[in-house]
Scaffold this motif. Structure first.
Motif, mmCIF file in Angstrom:
data_model
loop_
_atom_site.group_PDB
_atom_site.id
_atom_site.type_symbol
_atom_site.label_atom_id
_atom_site.label_comp_id
_atom_site.label_asym_id
_atom_site.label_seq_id
_atom_site.Cartn_x
_atom_site.Cartn_y
_atom_site.Cartn_z
ATOM 1 N N THR A 128 12.576 1.049 2.006
ATOM 2 C CA THR A 128 12.242 2.335 2.615
ATOM 3 C C THR A 128 11.730 3.278 1.537
ATOM 4 O OG1 THR A 128 14.008 2.032 4.245
ATOM 5 C CG2 THR A 128 13.128 4.261 3.985
ATOM 6 N N LEU A 129 10.612 3.931 1.827
ATOM 7 C CA LEU A 129 10.029 4.936 0.941
ATOM 8 C C LEU A 129 9.385 5.995 1.823
ATOM 9 C CD1 LEU A 129 9.057 6.063 -1.799
ATOM 10 C CD2 LEU A 129 7.077 4.568 -1.592
ATOM 11 N N ALA A 130 9.802 7.241 1.634
ATOM 12 C CA ALA A 130 9.221 8.372 2.369
ATOM 13 C C ALA A 130 9.204 8.129 3.876
ATOM 14 C CB ALA A 130 7.814 8.667 1.851
ATOM 15 N N GLN A 131 10.320 7.701 4.409
ATOM 16 C CA GLN A 131 10.508 7.461 5.839
ATOM 17 C C GLN A 131 9.630 6.336 6.386
ATOM 18 O OE1 GLN A 131 10.301 11.184 7.929
ATOM 19 N NE2 GLN A 131 11.916 12.098 6.716
ATOM 20 N N MET A 132 9.039 5.537 5.497
ATOM 21 C CA MET A 132 8.306 4.345 5.912
ATOM 22 C C MET A 132 9.195 3.147 5.614
ATOM 23 S SD MET A 132 5.411 5.272 7.201
ATOM 24 C CE MET A 132 4.580 3.699 7.260
ATOM 25 N N HIS A 133 9.267 2.229 6.558
ATOM 26 C CA HIS A 133 10.133 1.069 6.421
ATOM 27 C C HIS A 133 9.288 -0.200 6.344
ATOM 28 C CE1 HIS A 133 13.476 3.706 7.403
ATOM 29 N NE2 HIS A 133 12.753 4.159 8.413
ATOM 30 N N GLU A 186 13.125 7.777 -9.845
ATOM 31 C CA GLU A 186 13.611 9.044 -9.298
ATOM 32 C C GLU A 186 14.528 8.838 -8.093
ATOM 33 O OE1 GLU A 186 10.159 11.458 -8.575
ATOM 34 O OE2 GLU A 186 9.973 12.002 -10.692
ATOM 35 N N GLY A 187 14.785 7.583 -7.718
ATOM 36 C CA GLY A 187 15.695 7.296 -6.623
ATOM 37 C C GLY A 187 15.099 7.500 -5.246
ATOM 38 N N GLU A 188 13.774 7.425 -5.148
ATOM 39 C CA GLU A 188 13.092 7.662 -3.871
ATOM 40 C C GLU A 188 12.986 6.409 -3.011
ATOM 41 O OE1 GLU A 188 12.025 10.674 -2.810
ATOM 42 O OE2 GLU A 188 12.843 11.568 -4.621
ATOM 43 N N VAL A 189 13.364 5.256 -3.564
ATOM 44 C CA VAL A 189 13.187 3.980 -2.866
ATOM 45 C C VAL A 189 14.549 3.395 -2.503
ATOM 46 C CG1 VAL A 189 12.220 1.654 -3.011
ATOM 47 C CG2 VAL A 189 11.045 3.556 -4.120
ATOM 48 N N LEU A 190 14.676 2.971 -1.249
ATOM 49 C CA LEU A 190 15.892 2.313 -0.795
ATOM 50 C C LEU A 190 15.600 0.836 -0.560
ATOM 51 C CD1 LEU A 190 17.135 4.814 1.947
ATOM 52 C CD2 LEU A 190 17.714 4.789 -0.469
ATOM 53 N N VAL A 191 16.543 -0.006 -0.946
ATOM 54 C CA VAL A 191 16.476 -1.428 -0.622
ATOM 55 C C VAL A 191 17.734 -1.759 0.164
ATOM 56 C CG1 VAL A 191 16.420 -3.779 -1.535
ATOM 57 C CG2 VAL A 191 15.103 -1.981 -2.671
ATOM 58 N N ASN A 192 17.533 -2.233 1.378
ATOM 59 C CA ASN A 192 18.651 -2.544 2.279
ATOM 60 C C ASN A 192 19.600 -1.357 2.422
ATOM 61 O OD1 ASN A 192 17.616 -5.155 2.652
ATOM 62 N ND2 ASN A 192 18.682 -5.903 0.853
ATOM 63 N N GLY A 193 19.011 -0.155 2.501
ATOM 64 C CA GLY A 193 19.782 1.049 2.761
ATOM 65 C C GLY A 193 20.428 1.700 1.551
ATOM 66 N N GLY A 200 0.790 -1.227 0.000
ATOM 67 C CA GLY A 200 0.000 0.000 0.000
ATOM 68 C C GLY A 200 0.821 1.275 0.000
ATOM 69 N N ALA A 201 2.122 1.155 -0.297
ATOM 70 C CA ALA A 201 2.972 2.347 -0.337
ATOM 71 C C ALA A 201 2.645 3.207 -1.549
ATOM 72 C CB ALA A 201 4.444 1.944 -0.354
ATOM 73 N N VAL A 202 2.150 2.573 -2.617
ATOM 74 C CA VAL A 202 1.712 3.272 -3.816
ATOM 75 C C VAL A 202 0.377 2.669 -4.245
ATOM 76 C CG1 VAL A 202 4.057 3.796 -4.602
ATOM 77 C CG2 VAL A 202 2.941 1.714 -5.384
#
Length: 71
Positions: free
Chosen positions: A56-61, A32-39, A18-20
């Motif tokens: 991690t996306l928009a400070q949600m983990h 756009e590089g807004e998503v982190l995988v394992n940091g 439900g992040a998008v």
């Protein structure tokens, strides 16, 4: 497919948790590089995530959890 799915693609995972709301929205955020995988920044929407990966996306983990399918 007879084997249990051992991965989920990054864009599918973002929709699942439900992040998008759409795959298109996931694609844009990932590119756009807004998503982190394992940091680390991940720009491939088809990145295969495995159980235990951290997204991690928009400070949600989120932690990837995959269900094992029965025989």
């Amino acid at each position: 497919m007879s084997e249990a799915q051992a991965f989920i693609k990054l864009d599918q995972f973002l929709k699942l948790v439900g992040a998008v709301q759409t795959g298109g929205q996931a694609k844009i955020l990932i590119q756009e590089g807004e998503v982190l995988v394992n940091g680390e920044v991940e720009t491939r929407r088809g990145r295969k995530l495995q159980a235990g990966d951290q997204v991690t996306l928009a400070q949600m983990h989120y932690t990837v959890q995959l269900k094992a399918s029965g025989p």
